[in-house]
Design a protein around this motif. Structure first.
Motif, mmCIF file in Angstrom:
data_model
loop_
_atom_site.group_PDB
_atom_site.id
_atom_site.type_symbol
_atom_site.label_atom_id
_atom_site.label_comp_id
_atom_site.label_asym_id
_atom_site.label_seq_id
_atom_site.Cartn_x
_atom_site.Cartn_y
_atom_site.Cartn_z
ATOM 1 N N THR A 178 20.136 -33.550 -88.897
ATOM 2 C CA THR A 178 20.042 -34.214 -87.596
ATOM 3 C C THR A 178 21.382 -34.868 -87.305
ATOM 4 O OG1 THR A 178 17.680 -34.634 -87.878
ATOM 5 C CG2 THR A 178 18.841 -35.940 -86.231
ATOM 6 N N VAL A 179 21.977 -34.505 -86.189
ATOM 7 C CA VAL A 179 23.300 -34.991 -85.809
ATOM 8 C C VAL A 179 23.172 -35.822 -84.545
ATOM 9 C CG1 VAL A 179 25.659 -34.354 -85.202
ATOM 10 C CG2 VAL A 179 24.379 -32.969 -86.838
ATOM 11 N N MET A 180 23.746 -37.032 -84.558
ATOM 12 C CA MET A 180 23.690 -37.930 -83.409
ATOM 13 C C MET A 180 25.105 -38.350 -83.039
ATOM 14 S SD MET A 180 20.479 -40.400 -84.298
ATOM 15 C CE MET A 180 18.860 -39.714 -84.616
ATOM 16 N N SER A 181 25.394 -38.322 -81.755
ATOM 17 C CA SER A 181 26.700 -38.755 -81.267
ATOM 18 C C SER A 181 26.503 -39.561 -79.986
ATOM 19 C CB SER A 181 27.618 -37.555 -81.001
ATOM 20 O OG SER A 181 27.017 -36.685 -80.054
ATOM 21 N N LEU A 182 27.157 -40.716 -79.941
ATOM 22 C CA LEU A 182 27.088 -41.598 -78.770
ATOM 23 C C LEU A 182 28.353 -41.419 -77.952
ATOM 24 C CD1 LEU A 182 25.524 -43.897 -77.312
ATOM 25 C CD2 LEU A 182 26.861 -45.507 -78.676
ATOM 26 N N THR A 183 28.214 -41.064 -76.683
ATOM 27 C CA THR A 183 29.349 -40.846 -75.790
ATOM 28 C C THR A 183 29.204 -41.715 -74.555
ATOM 29 O OG1 THR A 183 28.291 -39.047 -74.564
ATOM 30 C CG2 THR A 183 29.466 -38.456 -76.586
ATOM 31 N N ASN A 184 30.316 -41.872 -73.844
ATOM 32 C CA ASN A 184 30.241 -42.567 -72.565
ATOM 33 C C ASN A 184 29.806 -41.589 -71.483
ATOM 34 O OD1 ASN A 184 32.486 -40.986 -72.243
ATOM 35 N ND2 ASN A 184 33.958 -42.678 -72.222
ATOM 36 N N ALA A 185 29.778 -42.047 -70.250
ATOM 37 C CA ALA A 185 29.304 -41.209 -69.155
ATOM 38 C C ALA A 185 30.197 -39.987 -68.934
ATOM 39 C CB ALA A 185 29.210 -42.032 -67.871
ATOM 40 N N LYS A 186 31.475 -40.065 -69.342
ATOM 41 C CA LYS A 186 32.394 -38.938 -69.151
ATOM 42 C C LYS A 186 32.323 -37.923 -70.284
ATOM 43 C CE LYS A 186 35.683 -41.734 -66.531
ATOM 44 N NZ LYS A 186 37.094 -42.232 -66.455
#
Length: 224
Positions: A124-132
């Motif tokens: 399970t891979v999770m990545s937090l990004t901004n709106a861009k």
């Protein structure tokens, strides 16, 4: 001869029901029973064999109807439900043209950070990004210390989500949009772990690709 034998058999079978004490060829006073007399006596005293059963069935039905309650709620059926009215009653639960401009704690919905969750059978891979789309944080089950087959479990996905949520709160992130991609054991546990970590999940989007045509051919059968 055959007709006489049939008449004798019919009379012998009906004699007990008629209460007669005389069999075929027996009698007092020289009276003899003939096939015609036997048929006439049988027709005069015969009763339909199914009459009692029908009468009993009718009585049982009357008793059943009398014992039933005045109002049977289980057989009235369900009321018709207007689906469109129910959808309108949820008020903003489903996206529309005004959803991007919706304010969440003073921030537009379109400007909220996005949490991408990629789930497979093995990890399970999770990545937090901004709106861009710029990556700000990245966590996997392997980074959290799960090895080999344990990386694909729902417990590993939930622990990874809690770890990422606590780190996101330290950076000042409170509200996120979640995008789930893939099918695996940690599909629901990952989203639950995000909420358990303290983040507010504003929306959940399923981005799992679906192959409608031209699906890949199955693997060749293994030869023994």
């Amino acid at each position: 001869m055959l007709r006489s034998i049939v008449a004798r058999t019919v009379w012998n079978s009906r004699a007990p029901c008629l209460g007669a004490s005389r069999r075929w060829g027996e009698g007092g006073g020289g009276a003899q029973w003939t096939p015609a007399a036997a048929r006439a006596a049988a027709a005069a005293t015969a009763r339909p064999l199914h009459g009692a059963a029908l009468l009993r069935k009718a009585e049982d039905r009357k008793e059943m109807l009398a014992s039933m309650p005045a109002r049977d709620e289980g057989t009235e059926g369900e009321a018709a439900v207007d689906v469109d009215a129910n959808l309108r009653g949820f008020g903003g639960m489903f996206p529309d043209e005004n959803t991007p401009d919706l304010l969440i704690d003073g921030v537009r919905f379109a400007d909220l950070p996005i949490l991408h969750v990629k789930i497979s059978k093995n990890n399970t891979v999770m990545s937090l990004t901004n709106a861009k789309g710029d990556v700000q944080m990245y966590r996997t089950c392997g980074i959290e210390g799960f090895k080999n087959t344990r990386k694909g479990t729902n417990i590993a996905a939930q622990a990874t989500a809690i770890s990422l949520a606590t780190r996101a709160l330290d950076r000042g992130v409170k509200n996120v949009r979640v995008k789930v991609r893939g099918l695996g054991p940690g599909r629901m546990s990952a989203v639950k772990g995000v909420t358990m970590g303290g983040l507010n999940v504003v929306s959940i989007t399923d981005c799992t690709p679906i192959i409608w045509n031209n699906s890949p051919r199955p693997r060749k059968a293994k030869k023994l």
